[in-house]
Design a protein around this motif. Structure first.
Motif, PDB file in Angstrom:
ATOM      1  N   GLU A 169      -1.995  -1.697  -6.086  1.00  0.00           N
ATOM      2  CA  GLU A 169      -2.141  -0.597  -5.122  1.00  0.00           C
ATOM      3  C   GLU A 169      -2.888   0.602  -5.697  1.00  0.00           C
ATOM      4  OE1 GLU A 169       1.308  -3.124  -3.955  1.00  0.00           O
ATOM      5  OE2 GLU A 169       0.702  -2.183  -5.824  1.00  0.00           O
ATOM      6  N   VAL A 170      -3.149   0.625  -6.985  1.00  0.00           N
ATOM      7  CA  VAL A 170      -3.945   1.686  -7.598  1.00  0.00           C
ATOM      8  C   VAL A 170      -5.411   1.309  -7.415  1.00  0.00           C
ATOM      9  CG1 VAL A 170      -4.573   2.847  -9.756  1.00  0.00           C
ATOM     10  CG2 VAL A 170      -2.170   2.376  -9.243  1.00  0.00           C
ATOM     11  N   THR A 171      -6.118   2.088  -6.601  1.00  0.00           N
ATOM     12  CA  THR A 171      -7.511   1.762  -6.276  1.00  0.00           C
ATOM     13  C   THR A 171      -8.511   2.521  -7.129  1.00  0.00           C
ATOM     14  OG1 THR A 171      -7.591   3.456  -4.541  1.00  0.00           O
ATOM     15  CG2 THR A 171      -6.935   1.208  -3.881  1.00  0.00           C
ATOM     16  N   GLU A 172      -8.063   3.576  -7.805  1.00  0.00           N
ATOM     17  CA  GLU A 172      -8.977   4.351  -8.635  1.00  0.00           C
ATOM     18  C   GLU A 172      -8.192   5.035  -9.744  1.00  0.00           C
ATOM     19  OE1 GLU A 172     -12.669   7.445  -7.953  1.00  0.00           O
ATOM     20  OE2 GLU A 172     -11.024   7.490  -6.514  1.00  0.00           O
ATOM     21  N   ILE A 173      -8.797   5.085 -10.920  1.00  0.00           N
ATOM     22  CA  ILE A 173      -8.228   5.792 -12.066  1.00  0.00           C
ATOM     23  C   ILE A 173      -9.317   6.696 -12.618  1.00  0.00           C
ATOM     24  CG2 ILE A 173      -7.209   5.590 -14.368  1.00  0.00           C
ATOM     25  CD1 ILE A 173      -6.380   2.708 -13.600  1.00  0.00           C
ATOM     26  N   ALA A 206      -1.856   2.269   5.482  1.00  0.00           N
ATOM     27  CA  ALA A 206      -1.899   3.512   6.240  1.00  0.00           C
ATOM     28  C   ALA A 206      -1.652   4.749   5.391  1.00  0.00           C
ATOM     29  CB  ALA A 206      -0.856   3.462   7.370  1.00  0.00           C
ATOM     30  N   VAL A 207      -1.232   4.575   4.145  1.00  0.00           N
ATOM     31  CA  VAL A 207      -0.859   5.699   3.289  1.00  0.00           C
ATOM     32  C   VAL A 207      -1.777   5.732   2.068  1.00  0.00           C
ATOM     33  CG1 VAL A 207       0.988   6.646   1.833  1.00  0.00           C
ATOM     34  CG2 VAL A 207       1.552   5.595   4.043  1.00  0.00           C
ATOM     35  N   GLU A 208      -2.287   6.930   1.765  1.00  0.00           N
ATOM     36  CA  GLU A 208      -3.059   7.128   0.536  1.00  0.00           C
ATOM     37  C   GLU A 208      -2.514   8.361  -0.158  1.00  0.00           C
ATOM     38  OE1 GLU A 208      -7.644   7.663  -1.103  1.00  0.00           O
ATOM     39  OE2 GLU A 208      -7.249   7.856   1.034  1.00  0.00           O
ATOM     40  N   VAL A 209      -2.239   8.211  -1.441  1.00  0.00           N
ATOM     41  CA  VAL A 209      -1.671   9.303  -2.220  1.00  0.00           C
ATOM     42  C   VAL A 209      -2.498   9.465  -3.493  1.00  0.00           C
ATOM     43  CG1 VAL A 209       0.383  10.150  -3.428  1.00  0.00           C
ATOM     44  CG2 VAL A 209       0.633   8.842  -1.314  1.00  0.00           C
ATOM     45  N   LYS A 260       1.059   0.296   2.511  1.00  0.00           N
ATOM     46  CA  LYS A 260       1.089  -0.053   3.936  1.00  0.00           C
ATOM     47  C   LYS A 260       1.838   0.988   4.764  1.00  0.00           C
ATOM     48  CE  LYS A 260       0.500  -4.938   3.153  1.00  0.00           C
ATOM     49  NZ  LYS A 260      -0.624  -5.364   3.915  1.00  0.00           N
ATOM     50  N   ASP A 261       2.879   1.584   4.186  1.00  0.00           N
ATOM     51  CA  ASP A 261       3.663   2.613   4.865  1.00  0.00           C
ATOM     52  C   ASP A 261       4.430   3.381   3.793  1.00  0.00           C
ATOM     53  OD1 ASP A 261       5.856   0.929   4.154  1.00  0.00           O
ATOM     54  OD2 ASP A 261       5.765  -0.075   6.098  1.00  0.00           O
ATOM     55  N   TRP A 289      -9.687  -0.508   3.728  1.00  0.00           N
ATOM     56  CA  TRP A 289      -8.302  -0.900   3.471  1.00  0.00           C
ATOM     57  C   TRP A 289      -7.382  -0.506   4.622  1.00  0.00           C
ATOM     58  CZ3 TRP A 289      -5.566   3.589   3.183  1.00  0.00           C
ATOM     59  CH2 TRP A 289      -6.214   4.715   2.703  1.00  0.00           C
ATOM     60  N   GLN A 290      -7.742   0.505   5.409  1.00  0.00           N
ATOM     61  CA  GLN A 290      -6.915   0.872   6.559  1.00  0.00           C
ATOM     62  C   GLN A 290      -6.939  -0.229   7.621  1.00  0.00           C
ATOM     63  OE1 GLN A 290      -8.713   4.722   7.280  1.00  0.00           O
ATOM     64  NE2 GLN A 290      -6.868   5.750   6.549  1.00  0.00           N
ATOM     65  N   ALA A 291      -8.091  -0.883   7.770  1.00  0.00           N
ATOM     66  CA  ALA A 291      -8.196  -1.989   8.724  1.00  0.00           C
ATOM     67  C   ALA A 291      -7.327  -3.169   8.299  1.00  0.00           C
ATOM     68  CB  ALA A 291      -9.654  -2.427   8.865  1.00  0.00           C
ATOM     69  N   LEU A 292      -6.960  -3.213   7.026  1.00  0.00           N
ATOM     70  CA  LEU A 292      -6.084  -4.273   6.520  1.00  0.00           C
ATOM     71  C   LEU A 292      -4.612  -3.873   6.537  1.00  0.00           C
ATOM     72  CD1 LEU A 292      -8.227  -5.512   3.502  1.00  0.00           C
ATOM     73  CD2 LEU A 292      -7.973  -6.569   5.753  1.00  0.00           C
ATOM     74  N   GLY A 293      -4.310  -2.732   7.154  1.00  0.00           N
ATOM     75  CA  GLY A 293      -2.916  -2.337   7.321  1.00  0.00           C
ATOM     76  C   GLY A 293      -2.386  -1.336   6.320  1.00  0.00           C
TER      77      GLY A 293
END
Length: 151
Positions: A92-96, A63-66, A112-113, A57-61
């Protein structure tokens, strides 16, 4: 129970899930039909759940993971069900993940930012039902990310 051939099949598939059945059969020194039967058996047993594309997902732009640690209002009988159902709808929620203890749910969120993250957080996350408390942890570095099992 898994036998040695089952473990070798799984080990080789973990190493290279895109290899063809004939190539895998050659590596294992078995026939393609025997390999196919074993794979069917592993799938039917729920051990082998399929193949998937792993997208950076970083290659797709992004840049932020929380990581968000959420404590729910457990006085509400449907707190978990309502929260999880609504959280699944946020792209934007990739895991629960759910837990026992002080923290009930952990959400992994990508953006993305920081501006995009703030928008997702304020407009989508904070509107999720039954939140009693929420803690945000900004991702700095991924030290180890390995889904391979020691077979």
């Amino acid at each position: 129970m898994l036998d040695d051939l089952d473990r070798r099949i799984l080990r080789y598939m973990q190493d290279d899930p895109t290899q063809s059945l004939p190539d895998l059969a050659d590596r294992l020194t078995v026939t393609v039909s025997r390999l196919t039967r074993r794979l069917d058996k592993l799938r039917e047993a729920g051990i082998l759940r399929g193949q998937r594309a792993v997208i950076d997902w970083q290659a797709l732009g992004y840049a932020v993971e929380v990581s968000l640690r959420v404590t729910l209002d457990k006085t509400q009988s449907r707190a978990f069900d309502d929260f999880i159902e609504a959280a699944r709808d946020i792209a934007e929620v990739t895991e629960i993940q759910t837990f026992l203890g002080r923290v009930d749910v952990r959400l992994s969120v990508i953006a993305k930012d920081m501006r995009h993250y703030q928008e997702v957080y304020r407009r989508r996350i904070l509107t999720l039902p039954h939140i009693a408390d929420i803690e945000s942890l900004m991702h700095v570095a991924r030290i180890k990310s390995d889904e391979s099992l020691p077979l």
